[in-house]
Design an enzyme around this catalytic site. Sequence first.
Site, PDB file in Angstrom:
ATOM      1  N   GLU A  80     122.199 106.315  42.383  1.00  0.00           N
ATOM      2  CA  GLU A  80     122.683 104.942  42.290  1.00  0.00           C
ATOM      3  C   GLU A  80     122.930 104.546  40.833  1.00  0.00           C
ATOM      4  O   GLU A  80     122.288 105.052  39.923  1.00  0.00           O
ATOM      5  CB  GLU A  80     121.678 103.989  42.946  1.00  0.00           C
ATOM      6  CG  GLU A  80     121.638 104.227  44.453  1.00  0.00           C
ATOM      7  CD  GLU A  80     120.577 103.432  45.203  1.00  0.00           C
ATOM      8  OE1 GLU A  80     120.826 103.093  46.367  1.00  0.00           O
ATOM      9  OE2 GLU A  80     119.505 103.156  44.633  1.00  0.00           O
ATOM     10  N   CYS A 139     123.206 100.373  34.204  1.00  0.00           N
ATOM     11  CA  CYS A 139     121.952 101.095  34.337  1.00  0.00           C
ATOM     12  C   CYS A 139     122.275 102.396  35.068  1.00  0.00           C
ATOM     13  O   CYS A 139     122.701 102.376  36.225  1.00  0.00           O
ATOM     14  CB  CYS A 139     120.999 100.211  35.146  1.00  0.00           C
ATOM     15  SG  CYS A 139     119.396 100.939  35.462  1.00  0.00           S
ATOM     16  N   CYS A 175     113.204 111.778  41.324  1.00  0.00           N
ATOM     17  CA  CYS A 175     112.384 111.842  40.109  1.00  0.00           C
ATOM     18  C   CYS A 175     111.091 112.562  40.452  1.00  0.00           C
ATOM     19  O   CYS A 175     110.551 112.401  41.550  1.00  0.00           O
ATOM     20  CB  CYS A 175     112.058 110.433  39.615  1.00  0.00           C
ATOM     21  SG  CYS A 175     111.187 110.401  38.033  1.00  0.00           S
ATOM     22  N   CYS A 216     105.418 108.011  39.797  1.00  0.00           N
ATOM     23  CA  CYS A 216     104.756 106.737  39.501  1.00  0.00           C
ATOM     24  C   CYS A 216     104.556 106.013  40.828  1.00  0.00           C
ATOM     25  O   CYS A 216     105.490 105.909  41.633  1.00  0.00           O
ATOM     26  CB  CYS A 216     105.584 105.908  38.529  1.00  0.00           C
ATOM     27  SG  CYS A 216     105.823 106.742  36.936  1.00  0.00           S
ATOM     28  N   CYS A 262     106.956 103.084  42.193  1.00  0.00           N
ATOM     29  CA  CYS A 262     108.409 103.212  42.012  1.00  0.00           C
ATOM     30  C   CYS A 262     109.036 103.909  43.218  1.00  0.00           C
ATOM     31  O   CYS A 262     108.599 104.990  43.617  1.00  0.00           O
ATOM     32  CB  CYS A 262     108.680 104.015  40.743  1.00  0.00           C
ATOM     33  SG  CYS A 262     110.412 104.391  40.476  1.00  0.00           S
ATOM     34  N   CYS A 303     114.706  96.874  39.282  1.00  0.00           N
ATOM     35  CA  CYS A 303     113.895  97.924  38.656  1.00  0.00           C
ATOM     36  C   CYS A 303     112.969  98.575  39.666  1.00  0.00           C
ATOM     37  O   CYS A 303     112.224  97.901  40.357  1.00  0.00           O
ATOM     38  CB  CYS A 303     113.028  97.344  37.544  1.00  0.00           C
ATOM     39  SG  CYS A 303     113.972  96.619  36.222  1.00  0.00           S
TER      40      CYS A 303
END
Length: 351
Positions: free
Chosen positions: A87, A100, A107, A111, A114, A327
């Site tokens: 994205e 962004c 990933c 975390c 996230c 975010c």
Amino acid sequence: MPGPYEMTREELAGLLGGEPAFRVDQVWRGLYVEGRRPDEMTNLPARLRSSLEAALPPALTAVAESRSDGGRTVKWLWELEGGARIETVLMHYPDRATVCVSSQAGCAMKCSFCATGQAGFTRHLSAGEIVEQVVAARRAAAPARLSNVVFMGMGEPLANYDNLWAALRRIHDELGISARHLTVSTVGVVPGIRRMTAENLPVNLAVSLHAANDELRNSLVPLNRRYPISALMEACGQYVVAKGRRLSFEWALIAGVNDRLSDAEELALLARPLGAHVNLIPLNPTPGYPVRGSSPAAVRVFRENLTSLGVNATVRRNRGTDIDAACGQLAARSGAGETGVRPVKLVAGKR
Ligand code: SAH
């Protein structure tokens, strides 16, 4: 297929083999200055246009495009060669337009809060796949000028260092975005920060800190076990000294977890010596993390505490929460996904 933004100018010249040299300039300008696809380069002979279009198909295929905030936030879901999805988010502000971008599909950093981390790692993006996101956003931003690029989409940019850096060079040299309008955000990959310190492109560094003691940070950001806060701060300090750029710390405010007075005090002890600016982000909801973000009142108090402790802090305005573009929410689900949010507008395979 490398995609149009993977090649160097020399490789393009090779591809254009028998063509006169000025054609190389025309195609390069068409790609980077004008942001055109080969079949839109009307200054080329039709025969060349169509053979280039066939040789250089886009690396990104739009699966969905969603808008929110009255059209000021746009999120694209792209499919890459091999089927992985990423994205990109474009945000218009009164004084600037920021894209962004993603540096990886998924990933590996895990975390806890996230959405990208919760979904796991698929693959690195190539430099061309990164650059093409910027070119697509620049087209969509027009007539506004795309002014800023932040590596705050999916992925850990410093875990894909070589491709990140090749993309940054291209964005700087060919798309003409200056280093102070480029920001790399990292969870704290210390060797990557050290490599950045030795480069000659002084981009902004943002560090996703979220906790200012190792015990709490280990639980939120697993990479902290490998590169604890002391090592991270040392690398940040060297970057700041070498580049003269303002460092920023990102801090997702999580109710009762990292929004207490003691958290502000610990954070101030790290931020002050480095002159770091703190970006406060009220935690956005993600499916795999049950804790809530801090209330608006708690966010205000935390910010005031930091200010009175001598630390500059701003609260990041929330953009695109309703289209899962905020975010930590990028998870490359298509259409009406697990969150039940439906894209406002669907675009079939075309920009
Ligand atoms: N891997 C890099 C780039 C991702 S940037 C990094 O961690 O810096 C995405 C930013 O959003 C990071 O600061 C990340 O910590 C933050 N973030 C992740 N999940 C979030 C959530 N649920 N709410 C608010 N911010 C979040």
